[in-house]
Design an enzyme around this catalytic site. Structure first.
Site, PDB file in Angstrom:
ATOM      1  N   LYS A   1     100.842  54.650  55.891  1.00  0.00           N
ATOM      2  CA  LYS A   1     101.046  55.032  54.666  1.00  0.00           C
ATOM      3  C   LYS A   1      99.940  56.068  54.398  1.00  0.00           C
ATOM      4  O   LYS A   1     100.122  57.258  53.784  1.00  0.00           O
ATOM      5  CB  LYS A   1     100.527  54.223  53.640  1.00  0.00           C
ATOM      6  CG  LYS A   1     100.570  54.591  52.301  1.00  0.00           C
ATOM      7  CD  LYS A   1     100.655  53.198  51.170  1.00  0.00           C
ATOM      8  CE  LYS A   1      98.602  52.692  50.905  1.00  0.00           C
ATOM      9  NZ  LYS A   1      98.296  53.849  50.161  1.00  0.00           N
TER      10      LYS A   1
ATOM     11  N   ARG B   1      99.756  62.185  54.203  1.00  0.00           N
ATOM     12  CA  ARG B   1      99.186  63.172  54.194  1.00  0.00           C
ATOM     13  C   ARG B   1     101.145  64.176  55.104  1.00  0.00           C
ATOM     14  O   ARG B   1     100.608  66.458  54.335  1.00  0.00           O
ATOM     15  CB  ARG B   1      98.656  63.622  55.479  1.00  0.00           C
ATOM     16  CG  ARG B   1      97.312  63.101  55.083  1.00  0.00           C
ATOM     17  CD  ARG B   1      96.691  62.727  55.763  1.00  0.00           C
ATOM     18  NE  ARG B   1      94.815  62.077  55.886  1.00  0.00           N
ATOM     19  CZ  ARG B   1      94.593  61.152  54.852  1.00  0.00           C
ATOM     20  NH1 ARG B   1      95.858  60.171  54.126  1.00  0.00           N
ATOM     21  NH2 ARG B   1      93.684  60.559  53.934  1.00  0.00           N
TER      22      ARG B   1
ATOM     23  N   GLY C   1      96.727  55.900  44.982  1.00  0.00           N
ATOM     24  CA  GLY C   1      95.976  56.604  44.066  1.00  0.00           C
ATOM     25  C   GLY C   1      95.278  57.963  45.655  1.00  0.00           C
ATOM     26  O   GLY C   1      94.161  59.206  45.550  1.00  0.00           O
TER      27      GLY C   1
ATOM     28  N   ARG D   1      90.579  54.538  37.940  1.00  0.00           N
ATOM     29  CA  ARG D   1      90.018  55.084  39.109  1.00  0.00           C
ATOM     30  C   ARG D   1      88.820  56.409  39.551  1.00  0.00           C
ATOM     31  O   ARG D   1      89.711  56.937  38.480  1.00  0.00           O
ATOM     32  CB  ARG D   1      91.221  54.843  40.009  1.00  0.00           C
ATOM     33  CG  ARG D   1      91.950  53.612  39.888  1.00  0.00           C
ATOM     34  CD  ARG D   1      93.210  53.669  41.529  1.00  0.00           C
ATOM     35  NE  ARG D   1      92.432  53.779  42.574  1.00  0.00           N
ATOM     36  CZ  ARG D   1      92.880  53.246  43.886  1.00  0.00           C
ATOM     37  NH1 ARG D   1      93.683  52.810  43.808  1.00  0.00           N
ATOM     38  NH2 ARG D   1      91.660  53.564  45.377  1.00  0.00           N
TER      39      ARG D   1
ATOM     40  N   SER E   1      84.257  58.677  51.711  1.00  0.00           N
ATOM     41  CA  SER E   1      85.533  58.335  51.222  1.00  0.00           C
ATOM     42  C   SER E   1      86.650  60.007  52.058  1.00  0.00           C
ATOM     43  O   SER E   1      86.169  61.026  52.074  1.00  0.00           O
ATOM     44  CB  SER E   1      85.635  58.648  49.784  1.00  0.00           C
ATOM     45  OG  SER E   1      87.386  59.188  49.071  1.00  0.00           O
TER      46      SER E   1
ATOM     47  N   GLN F   1      89.376  60.250  50.806  1.00  0.00           N
ATOM     48  CA  GLN F   1      89.852  60.959  50.291  1.00  0.00           C
ATOM     49  C   GLN F   1      89.513  62.059  49.209  1.00  0.00           C
ATOM     50  O   GLN F   1      90.113  63.206  49.858  1.00  0.00           O
ATOM     51  CB  GLN F   1      91.098  60.301  48.908  1.00  0.00           C
ATOM     52  CG  GLN F   1      92.284  58.787  49.738  1.00  0.00           C
ATOM     53  CD  GLN F   1      91.983  57.786  48.427  1.00  0.00           C
ATOM     54  OE1 GLN F   1      90.857  57.955  46.931  1.00  0.00           O
ATOM     55  NE2 GLN F   1      93.235  57.018  48.676  1.00  0.00           N
TER      56      GLN F   1
ATOM     57  N   ASP G   1      90.224  48.898  53.771  1.00  0.00           N
ATOM     58  CA  ASP G   1      91.198  48.483  53.285  1.00  0.00           C
ATOM     59  C   ASP G   1      91.906  46.906  54.427  1.00  0.00           C
ATOM     60  O   ASP G   1      92.765  46.288  54.099  1.00  0.00           O
ATOM     61  CB  ASP G   1      92.224  49.248  53.428  1.00  0.00           C
ATOM     62  CG  ASP G   1      92.304  50.203  52.869  1.00  0.00           C
ATOM     63  OD1 ASP G   1      91.988  49.923  51.463  1.00  0.00           O
ATOM     64  OD2 ASP G   1      93.324  51.172  53.145  1.00  0.00           O
TER      65      ASP G   1
ATOM     66  N   LYS H   1      89.610  49.980  44.382  1.00  0.00           N
ATOM     67  CA  LYS H   1      90.389  49.954  44.843  1.00  0.00           C
ATOM     68  C   LYS H   1      91.466  50.070  43.513  1.00  0.00           C
ATOM     69  O   LYS H   1      90.925  50.242  42.532  1.00  0.00           O
ATOM     70  CB  LYS H   1      90.777  49.211  45.964  1.00  0.00           C
ATOM     71  CG  LYS H   1      89.687  50.205  46.839  1.00  0.00           C
ATOM     72  CD  LYS H   1      90.300  50.816  47.289  1.00  0.00           C
ATOM     73  CE  LYS H   1      88.919  51.381  48.962  1.00  0.00           C
ATOM     74  NZ  LYS H   1      89.079  52.591  48.984  1.00  0.00           N
TER      75      LYS H   1
ATOM     76  N   ARG I   1      97.292  44.271  48.806  1.00  0.00           N
ATOM     77  CA  ARG I   1      97.051  44.420  49.655  1.00  0.00           C
ATOM     78  C   ARG I   1      96.520  42.756  49.676  1.00  0.00           C
ATOM     79  O   ARG I   1      96.173  41.708  50.571  1.00  0.00           O
ATOM     80  CB  ARG I   1      95.832  44.462  50.295  1.00  0.00           C
ATOM     81  CG  ARG I   1      96.160  46.196  50.518  1.00  0.00           C
ATOM     82  CD  ARG I   1      95.323  46.726  51.455  1.00  0.00           C
ATOM     83  NE  ARG I   1      95.331  48.483  51.383  1.00  0.00           N
ATOM     84  CZ  ARG I   1      96.485  48.775  52.539  1.00  0.00           C
ATOM     85  NH1 ARG I   1      96.757  47.592  53.667  1.00  0.00           N
ATOM     86  NH2 ARG I   1      96.966  50.367  52.370  1.00  0.00           N
TER      87      ARG I   1
HETATM   88  C1  S3P Z   1      92.797  56.475  52.186  1.00  0.00           C
HETATM   89  C2  S3P Z   1      91.692  55.958  52.241  1.00  0.00           C
HETATM   90  C3  S3P Z   1      90.693  54.963  51.324  1.00  0.00           C
HETATM   91  C4  S3P Z   1      91.546  53.594  51.764  1.00  0.00           C
HETATM   92  C5  S3P Z   1      92.758  54.084  51.278  1.00  0.00           C
HETATM   93  C6  S3P Z   1      94.079  55.414  51.506  1.00  0.00           C
HETATM   94  C7  S3P Z   1      92.954  57.860  52.763  1.00  0.00           C
HETATM   95  O1  S3P Z   1      90.139  55.139  50.511  1.00  0.00           O
HETATM   96  O2  S3P Z   1      91.258  52.821  51.180  1.00  0.00           O
HETATM   97  O3  S3P Z   1      93.650  53.128  50.941  1.00  0.00           O
HETATM   98  O4  S3P Z   1      94.729  57.455  52.659  1.00  0.00           O
HETATM   99  O5  S3P Z   1      92.265  58.519  53.133  1.00  0.00           O
HETATM  100  P1  S3P Z   1      88.363  56.139  50.061  1.00  0.00           P
HETATM  101  O6  S3P Z   1      88.153  57.512  51.085  1.00  0.00           O
HETATM  102  O7  S3P Z   1      88.725  55.755  49.119  1.00  0.00           O
HETATM  103  O8  S3P Z   1      87.755  55.385  50.712  1.00  0.00           O
END
Ligand code: S3P
Length: 440
Positions: A20, A25, A96, A125, A169, A171, A327, A354, A400
């Site tokens: 995912k 990306r 997210g 979030r 993070s 993200q 996760d 989350k 999850r």
């Molecule tokens: C993710 C980063 C994680 C993860 C999420 C996917 C990503 O979150 O928990 O399921 O694809 O970069 P965080 O960056 O908020 O830790």
């Protein structure tokens, strides 16, 4: 309600669905490139479909091709180039990752306005974690109560910054890497702990300049990204449910093929080894888990994971373990119920931010199935009792937690009803079919 009765053993082979994180990306970075990017194994799920709609809304052309046997599809994306995104209102649904990464690209557009909003869970979030550093770069960003979606952006000239991330993070890091491509001057990012580096790998493969220097990640401005081919590895986080199922149900023996083994994703394996699971390579017989057929078909390494039933002991999981297993922590709670002794997960307050509050969800959910589990501000403690009775678990709209409930049911004495099991469509629509296939 979907019911999962005690069953097993798990046997056979499976190619888990495409990753995912990498899929999101691929769509975003493909849309930023000049020319066509071909993605092999684009995950067909609710979250990643939201990202395809988002890139189409800003002007990228998306062509869907054939589906494969693991829930992926061929997708060709004709990018709009780094600075060619058109204004749009973007509905991220439950995603997210889309909500937090895409604004990095749009913040630096020469002109235009964008709004990001989504479902009820998305509205809880936090987005201040991206708004704060983006504003330091010169971005125009507004959000509700200064921290929640909807998030509104207006394109503005950006400049590079040095940013020390307060939370680990991937993200947030990815958002800033994309913004850094459009900024004037270099952007240096420091993470408190290393997180998944899929963005760095993909951007480097498409010609961006990203380097590590004295612990900082430094991205240089780019004129354009080169379109190319992106193969998506199997999702380790989806494979993890079958790893847990095979470990817990005696007599199981499964092979999971073409699973992504990026070292920032497979923290579960190190934790399992502390829980007493013997790991080895292809030629080591008698191990509960082996990792073999390691290949690098693209920027991400993949391997076959072979797993058998094993007995477990309790372990302590601390902040340093968290990013590479973020996760999988709900699954660790489940595994800990079957282990001998106590397990404690700490330094994981991020779980509360989350898709649901995963500390509350896993504690209430597993307690309802008979677990001896207690929540803490930043994690939970589980006293292993060698098994689980069964009962009802509320998925709280969280994919999850829904899959944890299913595996818990299989391994329990009386089975589990999962309330809100449909949430699995967010990341793994074929989960139930794949699981029942291994039980046949
Ligand atoms: C993710 C980063 C994680 C993860 C999420 C996917 C990503 O979150 O928990 O399921 O694809 O970069 P965080 O960056 O908020 O830790």
């Amino acid at each position: 309600m979907t019911r999962f009765d005690p069953a097993g053993p798990l046997r056979g082979e499976l190619r888990p669905p495409p990753d995912k994180s990498v899929t999101h990306r691929a769509a975003l970075i493909g849309a930023m490139a000049g020319g066509p990017t071909r993605v092999t194994g684009y995950l067909d799920s609710e979250d990643t479909r939201a990202t395809l709609r988002a890139v189409a809304a800003v002007g990228a052309q998306v062509r869907e091709g054939e589906s494969d046997d693991r829930g992926g599809m061929f997708v060709e994306i004709e990018g709009v180039g780094l600075r060619g995104a058109r204004p749009a209102e973007i509905d991220v649904g439950n995603a997210g990752t889309l909500l937090r990464i895409m604004p990095g690209w749009l913040a630096g557009q020469p002109e235009g306005d964008w709004t990001f909003d989504g479902d009820e869970s998305i509205r809880r979030r936090p987005v201040d974690r991206i708004a704060t550093p983006l504003r330091q770069m010169g971005a125009h960003v507004e959000c509700r109560e200064e921290r929640l979606p909807p998030l509104h952006l207006r394109g503005a000239p950006l400049h590079g910054i040095e940013y020390e991330m307060p939370v680990a993070s991937a993200q947030v890091k990815s958002c800033l890497l994309l913004a850094g491509l459009l900024a004037d001057g270099e952007t240096a990012i420091r993470e408190p702990l290393w997180t998944r580096d899929h963005t760095e790998r993909m951007l480097a493969a498409m010609g961006a300049s990203i380097r590590r220097e004295s612990g900082a990640l430094i991205v240089s401005p780019a004129g354009r990204l080169e379109a190319g081919d992106i193969p998506v590895p199997g999702d380790f986080s989806s494979a993890a449910f079958f790893i847990a199922g095979a470990l817990l149900v005696p007599g199981s023996e499964i092979a999971l093929r073409e699973v992504g083994i990026n070292r920032n994703r497979i923290g579960l394996l190190a934790i399992l080894s502390r829980m007493g699971v013997e790991m080895g390579g292809a030629h080591e017989t008698g191990r509960a888990m082996t990792v073999h057929e390691i290949r690098e078909p693209g920027p991400e390494p993949v391997a076959t994971l072979q797993v058998r039933g094993a007995s477990l002991r309790g372990a302590e999981i601390t902040a340093a373990d968290v990013p590479a297993a973020i996760d999988e922590l709900p699954l660790i709670a489940l595994l800990a119920c079957f282990a001998e002794g106590e397990s404690v997960v700490g330094g994981a307050a991020e779980l509360r931010a989350k898709e649901s509050d995963r500390i509350a969800g896993v504690v209430e959910g597993l307690a309802g199935l008979g677990a001896d589990i207690e929540g803490r501000a930043d994690g939970f403690a589980v006293r292993g009792t060698g098994g689980l009775r069964g009962g009802t678990l509320d998925a709280r709209g969280d994919h999850r937690l829904a899959m944890v409930g299913a595996i818990a049911g299989l391994a329990s004495r009386e089975g589990a009803e999962v309330d809100g099991f449909d949430a699995v469509t967010v990341s793994y629509p074929r989960f139930e079919r794949d699981l029942r296939g291994l039980l046949a």
